[in-house]
Scaffold this active site. Sequence first.
Site, PDB file in Angstrom:
ATOM      1  N   HIS A  63       3.361   1.954   2.111  1.00 38.79           N
ATOM      2  CA  HIS A  63       3.887   2.436   3.403  1.00 38.79           C
ATOM      3  C   HIS A  63       5.388   2.193   3.526  1.00 38.79           C
ATOM      4  O   HIS A  63       5.951   1.302   2.889  1.00 38.79           O
ATOM      5  CB  HIS A  63       3.117   1.834   4.591  1.00 38.79           C
ATOM      6  CG  HIS A  63       3.387   0.399   4.916  1.00 38.79           C
ATOM      7  ND1 HIS A  63       2.501  -0.378   5.629  1.00 38.79           N
ATOM      8  CD2 HIS A  63       4.430  -0.414   4.640  1.00 38.79           C
ATOM      9  CE1 HIS A  63       3.006  -1.588   5.785  1.00 38.79           C
ATOM     10  NE2 HIS A  63       4.164  -1.642   5.185  1.00 38.79           N
ATOM     11  N   ASN A 100       0.814  -1.219   0.000  1.00 40.64           N
ATOM     12  CA  ASN A 100       0.000   0.000   0.000  1.00 40.64           C
ATOM     13  C   ASN A 100       0.850   1.273   0.000  1.00 40.64           C
ATOM     14  O   ASN A 100       0.344   2.365   0.201  1.00 40.64           O
ATOM     15  CB  ASN A 100      -0.966   0.006   1.196  1.00 40.64           C
ATOM     16  CG  ASN A 100      -0.233   0.062   2.537  1.00 40.64           C
ATOM     17  OD1 ASN A 100       0.997   0.083   2.587  1.00 40.64           O
ATOM     18  ND2 ASN A 100      -0.983   0.086   3.620  1.00 40.64           N
TER      19      ASN A 100
HETATM   20  P1  PGA Z   1       7.489  -7.386   3.559  1.00 44.92           P
HETATM   21  O1  PGA Z   1       7.061  -6.022   4.269  1.00 44.92           O
HETATM   22  O2  PGA Z   1       8.956  -7.340   3.366  1.00 44.92           O
HETATM   23  O3  PGA Z   1       7.067  -8.448   4.536  1.00 44.92           O
HETATM   24  O4  PGA Z   1       6.748  -7.447   2.267  1.00 44.92           O
HETATM   25  C1  PGA Z   1       7.568  -4.804   3.815  1.00 44.92           C
HETATM   26  C2  PGA Z   1       6.860  -3.662   4.510  1.00 44.92           C
HETATM   27  O5  PGA Z   1       5.660  -3.759   4.777  1.00 44.92           O
HETATM   28  O6  PGA Z   1       7.522  -2.648   4.767  1.00 44.92           O
END
Ligand code: PGA
Length: 265
Positions: free
Chosen positions: A138, A136
């Site tokens: 973030h 998303n």
């Molecule tokens: P992920 O998370 O490496 O588990 O995809 C990344 C994040 O949400 O910053």
Amino acid sequence: MKILIFPDTEQAEAFVALEVAALVSKRPTAVLGLATGGTMERVYGRLVACALDQDIAFTQVRSFNLDEYWGVAPDHPASYTHYMNKRLFQPLDMHQALTQLPNGIAADADVEAARYEAAISAVGGIDLQLLGLGANGHIGFNEPTSSLGSRTRIKTLTQTTRNANRRYFDKAQDVPRFALTMGIATILEARAVLLLATGAAKSRAAAQMIEGPLSAFCPASALQLHPKATIVLDADAARELTLRDYFEEVHPHGARASVPPAHRT
Ligand code: PGA
């Protein structure tokens, strides 16, 4: 922004691990900003292997993690403190007193957030901030519409983020609703930032971060303001970039840019 696109995920992860190893090798007292999540798991695995192999000491490194779940004790198996201890701090013999995460069970979230900001300032700021990217958009737990001027504080997690992190908890209702996270302004103060995003699920957010408008709706787009931001992608995460050909021409397979000597025409 420096955009590095690697043909496969392993090369992208290896690049990030080697950048951190190179910094610590050059500056053993570096201050690192650290991230968690599935993407960083493999980076830390490579970093530990590389540091042990090349005898790079992490014992004087200071670190500040981006975030911690609110209401989750440090010894809980899904806490980020537990994640970091297991994947990085213990294997590299890093000192507990030098490695900080926000305290998810502090008596007062606002007081803890202010303490964390002060602790970062007290050591002179962060040399290199590692970042993952949420689907998303973030960074840290700065969910869409987080103020671009935000500092460390408590944030309510979106359902998208809670679903993405469901796998770390026994039951859906155990996934925390809140987290303490560095703010966007906190992240932008790091002297350099290095973001890694891999896989097709990140391709839309990656395109918005790099090519979209500067907008709180995609918090990672704030990195457009940072003078030293490196974005590392694998081919899948890069697939929605309009200027992909250009980025690949400047840095073929993620290589450093080579600028020929000027000649007068
Ligand atoms: P992920 O998370 O490496 O588990 O995809 C990344 C994040 O949400 O910053």
